[in-house]
Structures are given as structure tokens and as C-alpha cells.
Design an enzyme around this catalytic site. Structure first.
Site, PDB file in Angstrom:
ATOM      1  N   ARG A 238      -6.254  28.763  29.407  1.00  0.00           N
ATOM      2  CA  ARG A 238      -5.555  29.150  28.184  1.00  0.00           C
ATOM      3  C   ARG A 238      -4.625  28.018  27.777  1.00  0.00           C
ATOM      4  O   ARG A 238      -3.886  27.469  28.602  1.00  0.00           O
ATOM      5  CB  ARG A 238      -4.740  30.438  28.402  1.00  0.00           C
ATOM      6  N   GLU A 267      -5.383  27.649  18.163  1.00  0.00           N
ATOM      7  CA  GLU A 267      -6.807  27.444  17.865  1.00  0.00           C
ATOM      8  C   GLU A 267      -7.178  28.142  16.564  1.00  0.00           C
ATOM      9  O   GLU A 267      -6.729  29.263  16.324  1.00  0.00           O
ATOM     10  CB  GLU A 267      -7.671  27.992  19.013  1.00  0.00           C
ATOM     11  N   HIS A 286     -13.216  25.117  22.560  1.00  0.00           N
ATOM     12  CA  HIS A 286     -13.279  26.364  23.334  1.00  0.00           C
ATOM     13  C   HIS A 286     -14.729  26.807  23.561  1.00  0.00           C
ATOM     14  O   HIS A 286     -15.145  27.886  23.133  1.00  0.00           O
ATOM     15  CB  HIS A 286     -12.483  27.465  22.632  1.00  0.00           C
TER      16      HIS A 286
END
Length: 335
Positions: A238, A267, A286
Site C-alpha cells: 500500500r 492513485e 498497481h
């Protein structure tokens, strides 16, 4: 059913989308990751089932204004973007993907990022593309087998990263996880250490911890000051684990020689984010779970959650199990 902000669900495995469509109308919805809760609640009015990506946030205010949603199925392992307490209080079940489904995919990406950082693979490739073969003398790297690798978070994915590094490369591996007993870590041939010791002795640090109140921004100035000069940081967990301002200071001072990031505090990344100017920081959008096997299993889990509820059955990996009886009662007897 609403598929919210997931760019992959049903795209690669259309048969699973067809299974959903047999249950009811399916709509793909894309919203701003920071959409206000009240606006999100209005967007999802009338939808009972939501397949949710890592964004947007389902806050207590969302549940205050939306009483239609009965299930939020997280298309991933983490569920930090859902206020579980508020979901439970408002009779909404939250499920997630089984950790084992993403284990290899995320761990293998972490290894790839480590190697990219250590062996200067990307700048070397760029030199070839620019017809600068003679620059190869500039791309001398470190062998992973000769380094100490520190794993922060020794759960599902962190333990797999450790296994690959230890068994595949022969590296010395140490680990820190306050939620796992030292004996459990020792049984895997890895040395458990304190947080401070890991920071001081690791040549490479892999972040694999889940996010909680206790570790938000815990990779901060104090942590960087304890690290070796020239340390490599890889984060596939994370983004909020790292304080970005302190991270930038560590890059500027050369405390961090290179970093591989699959996750960020914000993000998608802002085009003006200062991290983008560092050629030794390798940022991915990601994609840790984006292996074909992993994605298939993730998509199947979402479909199965909805199918089971429609039959009055209990899905797996319920984050708030105290809601089970209330939710199952609503669906039992339906056809």
C-alpha cells in the site's frame, strides 16, 4: 449489479460476465477516485451488488445516503476503501478475494522490481534503444544472492517473496511482522527481527504489510535515517505505508539508491508528482495482481459471492461476518 472502477473485471474472461448477466442487469461504472460520498451514493442508487476496485471510498456518509447496496465485493485483497463499521451498521456485507489467489502474482512482481532496481535493467535497455551500446560499462549492478533482504509484513505475500528470494537466489532473508510469532517465521528458515534491526541491516526492503492505523506512513524520516546508505525499497503493498515527502528527501540524499513502486499514496498518480522526475524510481500502475491466473480467480470469486447470496448461501472471505444472518435472511427463498 455495478462494477465500479475495475478496469479488468469481465474484460479478459467474458464467460464470467455472462454468468453475472444471467443473474441480472450488469452496469460498468467509472467514477473519480475522490468522488464525494453523497454523489457516489446517488450513482449507485438501485444497485444491490457492487464489485468494487481499490477506489472510490465507501465512507460512512455513503452508507448514510445509499440504502440499496447489500453487498460490496472487493475485487482484491485489501478493503481499506470501505468503512467496515459503517457497512455493518447499515446492513451491508463486505467480501474480498482470497489472499492465495494473488499470492504468486504480487510476489513475483516484487521480485521483478527488486531485480530492476539492482541490475539497472531499464536504463540499460534504454541505452540500447538510443544506440548507446558502449554505455554498458555504466550498468554494473548488485547480485541479489549477495544481499540481505528485509521483508516487512510476513503474511500471504511477504512469506512468498521471502521464499523466492531465499530458495531461488540464496539471499539472507530477515523479516518483521508484529502479528506473526517469531517461531512461525523461523520455521520457514527466515530470521525474525525487530523493525529497527530490519531497517539497519537490510540492503533491500520489500514492503508487504497490510495497511492499518499503526503503520500509516511508518516508512518516514526516522525510518530512512536508520537504513543503510544506498538501500533499495520495493513496495507492492500500500502506498500509504511510505511518507512521500520523507521518501523524496531520502532519494535526494542518496540514502535510497533505487525504488520500485506498484502502489502510491495517491492513485492514479498526479502528472505533477515529483517522484516522476527520478530515473531511479520505477513506478507501475498497481498491476501486482494482474497475472492471468490471479485475475481469473479474482473474477470468479466476485461472481461466486453474488451467486451464493442469490441462493441464500454464505460467501467466503466475509470481512464483517456479524452481518451474515441479517443478509442471508434477506435472500433465502428467492429464486
Amino acid at each position: 449489479m455495478a462494477i465500479v472502477n475495475s478496469s479488468t473485471f469481465g474484460i479478459y474472461f467474458p464467460d464470467l460476465m455472462q454468468r453475472l448477466k444471467k443473474i441480472g442487469i450488469v452496469e460498468r461504472i467509472t467514477v473519480d477516485p475522490k468522488i464525494p460520498a453523497k454523489e457516489l451514493a446517488a450513482k449507485l442508487k438501485g444497485f444491490k451488488f457492487v464489485i468494487a476496485s481499490v477506489t472510490p471510498n465507501f465512507t460512512s456518509e455513503f452508507f448514510q445516503y445509499n440504502k440499496d447496496v447489500k453487498l460490496i465485493a472487493r475485487h482484491g485483497i485489501g478493503y481499506n476503501n470501505v468503512d467496515i463499521k459503517a457497512a455493518t451498521e447499515n446492513g451491508v456485507m463486505v467480501t474480498r478475494v482470497l489472499g492465495i489467489h494473488e499470492r504468486d502474482s504480487v510476489a513475483e512482481l516484487a521480485i521483478a522490481l527488486i531485480l530492476i532496481c539492482l541490475r539497472q535493467i531499464i536504463p540499460a535497455n534504454k541505452a540500447v534503444e538510443e544506440n548507446k551500446w558502449q554505455d554498458r560499462k555504466n550498468f554494473v549492478g548488485d547480485e541479489l544472492s549477495k544481499l540481505t533482504v528485509g521483508i516487512i509484513g510476513y503474511g500471504n505475500i511477504g512469506s512468498r517473496v521471502a521464499e523466492i528470494v531465499k530458495e531461488g537466489f540464496g539471499s539472507k532473508v530477515i523479516a518483521y511482522d508484529p502479528y506473526i510469532a517469531d517461531k512461525v517465521i523461523e520455521k520457514t528458515g527466515v530470521t525474525p527481527v525487530s523493525f529497527e534491526e530490519l531497517l539497519k541491516t537490510s540492503d533491500v526492503i520489500s514492503l508487504n504489510a497490510s495497511l492499518n492505523e499503526g503503520n500509516y506512513h511508518f516508512i518516514n524520516k526516522r525510518a530512512f535515517n536508520l537504513m543503510k546508505n544506498g538501500v533499495v525499497i520495493v513496495n507492492t503493498a500500500r502506498g500509504e505505508l511510505i511518507n512521500q515527502n520523507d521518501f523524496i528527501e531520502a532519494l535526494e540524499s542518496k540514502k535510497v539508491s533505487a525504488a520500485g513502486l506498484d502502489v502510491l499514496d495517491e492513485e492514479p498518480i498526479n502528472p505533477n508528482n515529483p517522484l516522476l522526475k527520478y530515473p531511479n524510481v520505477y513506478i507501475l500502475p498497481h498491476i501486482g495482481g494482474y497475472g492471468k491466473y490471479s485475475l481469473r480467480k479474482m473474477d470468479e470469486k466476485m461472481v461466486e459471492d453474488i451467486e451464493k447470496l442469490m441462493k441464500g448461501e454464505i460467501p467466503e472471505q466475509i470481512v464483517n461476518p456479524e452481518i451474515i444472518e441479517k443478509i442471508i435472511t434477506q435472500f433465502k427463498g428467492r429464486k
